[in-house]
Design a protein around this motif. Structure first.
Motif, PDB file in Angstrom:
ATOM      1  N   ASN A  70      34.400  46.498  43.966  1.00 50.25           N
ATOM      2  CA  ASN A  70      35.683  47.149  43.656  1.00 50.25           C
ATOM      3  C   ASN A  70      36.454  46.423  42.562  1.00 50.25           C
ATOM      4  N   GLY A  71      35.821  45.510  41.870  1.00 47.41           N
ATOM      5  CA  GLY A  71      36.431  44.925  40.685  1.00 47.41           C
ATOM      6  C   GLY A  71      37.181  43.642  40.969  1.00 47.41           C
ATOM      7  N   LYS A  72      37.114  43.102  42.131  1.00 50.34           N
ATOM      8  CA  LYS A  72      37.829  41.862  42.452  1.00 50.34           C
ATOM      9  C   LYS A  72      36.940  40.669  42.118  1.00 50.34           C
ATOM     10  N   VAL A  73      37.530  39.635  41.508  1.00 51.19           N
ATOM     11  CA  VAL A  73      36.733  38.468  41.146  1.00 51.19           C
ATOM     12  C   VAL A  73      36.450  37.656  42.398  1.00 51.19           C
ATOM     13  N   LEU A  74      35.198  37.455  42.658  1.00 50.73           N
ATOM     14  CA  LEU A  74      34.809  36.742  43.868  1.00 50.73           C
ATOM     15  C   LEU A  74      34.862  35.237  43.623  1.00 50.73           C
ATOM     16  N   CYS A  75      34.192  34.856  42.563  1.00 50.30           N
ATOM     17  CA  CYS A  75      34.289  33.455  42.153  1.00 50.30           C
ATOM     18  C   CYS A  75      33.839  33.338  40.699  1.00 50.30           C
ATOM     19  N   ARG A  76      34.118  32.164  40.086  1.00 49.64           N
ATOM     20  CA  ARG A  76      33.762  31.974  38.675  1.00 49.64           C
ATOM     21  C   ARG A  76      33.733  30.504  38.350  1.00 49.64           C
TER      22      ARG A  76
ATOM     23  N   HIS B 208      47.098  39.121  40.153  1.00 48.05           N
ATOM     24  CA  HIS B 208      46.970  39.510  38.718  1.00 48.05           C
ATOM     25  C   HIS B 208      45.665  38.961  38.168  1.00 48.05           C
ATOM     26  N   GLN B 209      44.796  39.844  38.132  1.00 52.22           N
ATOM     27  CA  GLN B 209      43.442  39.441  37.764  1.00 52.22           C
ATOM     28  C   GLN B 209      42.777  40.460  36.823  1.00 52.22           C
ATOM     29  N   PRO B 210      42.965  40.322  35.507  1.00 52.15           N
ATOM     30  CA  PRO B 210      42.248  41.254  34.617  1.00 52.15           C
ATOM     31  C   PRO B 210      40.736  40.986  34.681  1.00 52.15           C
ATOM     32  N   VAL B 211      40.025  42.067  34.817  1.00 50.80           N
ATOM     33  CA  VAL B 211      38.570  41.929  34.980  1.00 50.80           C
ATOM     34  C   VAL B 211      37.921  41.857  33.595  1.00 50.80           C
TER      35      VAL B 211
ATOM     36  N   VAL C 110      28.919  42.476  40.562  1.00 52.16           N
ATOM     37  CA  VAL C 110      28.372  42.268  39.213  1.00 52.16           C
ATOM     38  C   VAL C 110      28.421  40.786  38.885  1.00 52.16           C
ATOM     39  N   LEU C 111      27.300  40.271  38.335  1.00 59.03           N
ATOM     40  CA  LEU C 111      27.293  38.903  37.808  1.00 59.03           C
ATOM     41  C   LEU C 111      27.527  38.992  36.306  1.00 59.03           C
ATOM     42  N   TYR C 112      28.534  38.284  35.818  1.00 57.23           N
ATOM     43  CA  TYR C 112      28.775  38.327  34.368  1.00 57.23           C
ATOM     44  C   TYR C 112      28.791  36.923  33.820  1.00 57.23           C
ATOM     45  N   GLY C 113      28.600  36.820  32.548  1.00 54.09           N
ATOM     46  CA  GLY C 113      28.640  35.509  31.897  1.00 54.09           C
ATOM     47  C   GLY C 113      28.555  35.689  30.397  1.00 54.09           C
ATOM     48  N   GLY C 114      29.001  34.648  29.725  1.00 56.99           N
ATOM     49  CA  GLY C 114      28.919  34.790  28.261  1.00 56.99           C
ATOM     50  C   GLY C 114      29.346  33.544  27.522  1.00 56.99           C
ATOM     51  N   ILE C 115      29.228  33.644  26.230  1.00 54.14           N
ATOM     52  CA  ILE C 115      29.565  32.535  25.343  1.00 54.14           C
ATOM     53  C   ILE C 115      30.698  32.994  24.443  1.00 54.14           C
ATOM     54  N   LEU C 116      31.751  32.193  24.414  1.00 52.71           N
ATOM     55  CA  LEU C 116      32.858  32.511  23.505  1.00 52.71           C
ATOM     56  C   LEU C 116      32.459  32.052  22.103  1.00 52.71           C
TER      57      LEU C 116
END
Lengths: 622, 134
Positions: A90-96, A107-110, A185-191
């Protein structure tokens, strides 16, 4: 010529070197894109592997944050991720990862890529733009990293802003399912902002970290919109040139137009041959650019070097050409010019022209040949002048003789006739008779002189044709027969057998024969005879040389031995004054000799003479 | 042929001295002599009276001699012609022979030579001498 070839060569060189550089930079851009894409794939693969890891799904289901964070941390380290996290269905951040692993739920922008993956329930990978808000909520460090101060760029599109705070990232998001139930969803990336990972890898692999004159030869940059957010172009103070912007022209052509653009451009502080292509984000928008540049100076130097070698070669060639030219001029043209001058002198009639020193080699041969030729020409000319003089003399003598003969012979006929008629009279005394006889003799002498002159003037060139000697002799005898008979002399001709044909001037040879016969007639007394015979016989001088002999034998007075040598001299005569001029035999000998023949005389005083005309069988030149 | 003309000799020459000489010599020897100083005159005379023989200069002006020779050969073949020449080249003699002259005599000649030549021609002692030539 040298200047033209220099100009054309320089232009060709300039174009080929620069176009070579442009081709290279376009190829390098392809390589850079591959590196960029590979990096996205790496992120994607890392995430995928993580989702497939044993216990990952159950850890999400059981909300085992510690386990999940452990796995996220390991993944991030290996894949060098700047951000990574797990979002629930449902779009809530579980952990990061990061300083705030369990964010405040309110307040958590996805992450937009995670959002898209949730929406599509399919894996997403690509470029994504991260807002300042998101960056802040994700990781304030990232937000600081992303903030880029604009540096003044004169050619860029003027804008009001003074800094960019958005981030551009290479990211992926993988949906996670438990059986068919979507659980997150697992997300990740490089800035990419201030990141070295892409640009330095491009520099190291594509440009092999080359430097030129202490500066980086090839640079790579990544642009967020028109802002340079990642680069290895260095500013004057030694920092990476982050914050500069592309020119308006590039922005229009690449970012808006979507083209790949290759052009020379001034990047930071040097002229570069650059290539740009647009970067498209996961939504298909052109959000940035990948740019490459290679230092133009290196190519300019190559061109300059090639050009200077080219100039050097051309100059050396010119100098060599001039040198050779003057050498040739000296070795060839000078003697040739003298030869030309000498030719002119020759054409003006000077047969001893000055041609200067004799050169070596072919020119020398030419000079010698020319000299020989001129000498031969001079001799030939002298000969022909003599000949001309001679023939002119002969022709004038001939004309004179003909005129004299024609004019004098008529009155002489009168003188002779009337003298003889007077002599026939009985009523004249001895003194008168003696005087008349003197007149008759003198007239006779004049007649002979005129005849001799005529014979002498008739020495012309030979007009040879095949002739039968016997027939020739016979016709000469026939012509003389009347005169002989008038004198009471018989001419007997005994033609030889098997006499070969000879090539003769019939008319002249007949004249020669007539002269000798006439001579014989003069020497012979009435009642006697002249015998003429022909024989096929060898020359008395050369036994191998066959020929034809015509022998004319008289039984006349014979010739004094001391006169034999002079017999054929012009104007030599043994005859009494009034009997002959002596031209006849000289003329005959001339004709026979010009046929390559000889005249032999055997004589015994009181018994007579034999004249042997011998003519060779082979043709002889006159 | 007119029988009365047996003894007549026609002499043709453009020089009076030659004509006079020939007349003097031949008349002294009993011939009747007619004189002509050109080819036309000679032909005119021959139309009236035919000679037994003809003495002519071959080198008269304007090739008169050659012309006259041709006319005589055409009209009076049997009359012998003795060619006189002051310029006896083999060419002129050969030309005369081709035209059909009986013989030739070089100028200047003595009276004896002239009379002898004429007599031989008339007695036909002398055959045409040029028959074997060229």
């Amino acid at each position: 010529m040298g200047v033209v070839s220099l100009f054309v060569g320089g232009q060709l060189l300039y174009k080929s070197v620069l176009s070579e550089a442009q081709i290279r930079v376009s190829l390098d851009l392809n390589a850079a894109r591959e590196i960029y894409q590979a990096r996205i794939k790496l992120v994607n693969v890392s995430l995928n592997i993580t989702t497939l890891g044993f216990g990952f799904v159950s850890a999400i289901k059981q909300r085992d944050i510690q386990e999940l964070q452990h796995r996220l941390g390991r993944m991030s380290v290996h894949a060098e991720l700047d951000f990574a996290g797990i979002v629930t269905g449902n779009g809530k951040v579980l952990c990061r990862i990061g300083p705030d692993p369990m964010p405040d739920k309110r307040h958590q922008p996805v992450n937009p890529i995670a959002e898209l993956a949730i929406k599509r329930q399919a894996p997403i990978a690509g470029t994504v733009i991260l807002s300042e808000d998101f960056l802040f909520s994700e990781n304030s460090e990232l937000a600081n990293l992303a903030r880029v101060q604009f540096l003044p760029t004169p050619t860029a599109d003027p804008i009001k802003e003074i800094e960019g705070a958005s981030g551009m990232a290479l990211a992926a998001a993988i949906p996670v399912f438990d059986q068919s139930e979507f659980i997150g969803v697992l997300y990740g990336g490089i800035l990419l902002n201030r990141s070295k990972c892409i640009v330095d890898r491009v520099r190291d692999t594509v440009f092999l970290n080359q430097t030129y004159k202490g500066r980086t030869f090839g640079v790579a940059s990544i642009f967020l919109s028109d802002l340079r957010i990642s680069t290895n172009a260095i500013t004057q103070d030694g920092k990476r040139a982050i914050g500069t912007r592309v020119s308006k022209e590039v922005e229009e052509r690449v970012l808006i137009g979507g083209d790949t653009w290759t052009q020379r451009a001034f990047v930071v502080r040097d002229w570069y041959i650059t290539a740009y292509e647009p970067i498209t984000d996961i939504y298909g928008n052109k959000v940035g650019m990948l740019g490459l540049g290679i230092m133009e100076e290196k190519y300019l130097d190559i061109r300059r070097k090639a050009l200077s070698v080219f100039i050097l070669i051309t100059a050396a060639g010119t100098v060599l050409a001039f040198g050779l030219g003057s050498l040739l001029a000296h070795r060839i043209m000078v003697p040739v010019r003298r030869l030309i001058e000498a030719s002119q002198q020759v054409s003006e009639g000077h047969f001893n022209p000055e041609i200067g020193p004799i050169s070596i080699g072919e020119i020398g041969v030419l000079q010698k040949t020319f000299k020989d030729m001129v000498a031969a020409l001079g001799r030939r000319r002298a000969e022909s002048e003599n000949q001309l003089l001679h023939s002119e003399k002969q022709a004038s003598v001939g004309r004179l003789a003909a005129g004299v003969a024609h004019e004098i012979n008529n009155p002489l006929t009168g003188v002779l006739t009337f003298t003889h008629m007077l002599l026939r009279r009985n009523d004249i005394n001895d003194e008168m008779r003696s005087d008349l006889e003197t007149i008759a003799n003198a007239t006779e002498r004049v007649r002979k002189i005129v005849k001799g002159l005529l014979d002498f003037s008739r020495q012309t060139s030979l007009d040879r044709e095949p002739a039968e000697v016997n027939r020739l002799v016979k016709s000469a005898v026939s012509l003389m027969e009347n005169q002989a008979l008038v004198k009471g002399i018989r001419i007997v001709f005994e033609p030889g057998q098997d006499i070969p044909m000879l090539t003769l001037d019939r008319s002249q040879m007949q004249g020669a024969l007539l002269n000798i016969i006439l001579n014989a007639l003069d020497a012979t007394q009435p009642g006697e005879e002249i015998r003429i015979s022909t024989n096929f016989i060898s020359s008395v001088i050369d036994m191998d040389q066959k020929g034809v002999e015509i022998a004319i034998t008289d039984t006349g007075s014979g010739i004094q031995p001391d006169h034999l040598d002079q017999l054929f001299d012009p104007f030599f005569t043994t005859k009494e004054v009034g009997q002959g001029t002596g031209l006849g035999l000289a003329v005959s000998l001339g004709i026979v000799e010009r046929h390559g023949g000889t005249i032999r005389v055997q004589s015994e005083v009181g018994k007579g003479s034999t004249f042997c005309i011998w003519l060779p069988l082979d043709e002889h030149e006159d | 042929m007119n029988m009365k003309t047996e003894n007549i000799i026609l002499v043709v020459d453009d020089e009076d001295i030659v004509l006079d000489s020939c007349r003097r010599v031949l008349e002294a020897d009993g011939f009747e002599v007619m004189l002509a100083s050109s080819a036309e005159e000679a032909l005119e005379i021959m139309e009236r009276r035919l000679p037994v023989a003809l003495l002519m200069d071959i080198k008269m002006p304007e090739r008169d001699g050659i012309y006259l020779m041709g006319q005589i050969r055409e009209k009076w073949r049997e009359i012998p012609v003795i060619v006189m020449t002051g310029y006896p080249t083999t060419e002129t003699i050969a030309e005369a022979a081709r035209m059909g002259a009986a013989t030739f005599i070089s100028k200047p000649f003595t009276p004896d030579e002239l009379v002898e030549t004429v007599r031989r021609v008339l007695k036909k002692v002398i055959q045409p001498v040029f028959s074997s030539y060229g």
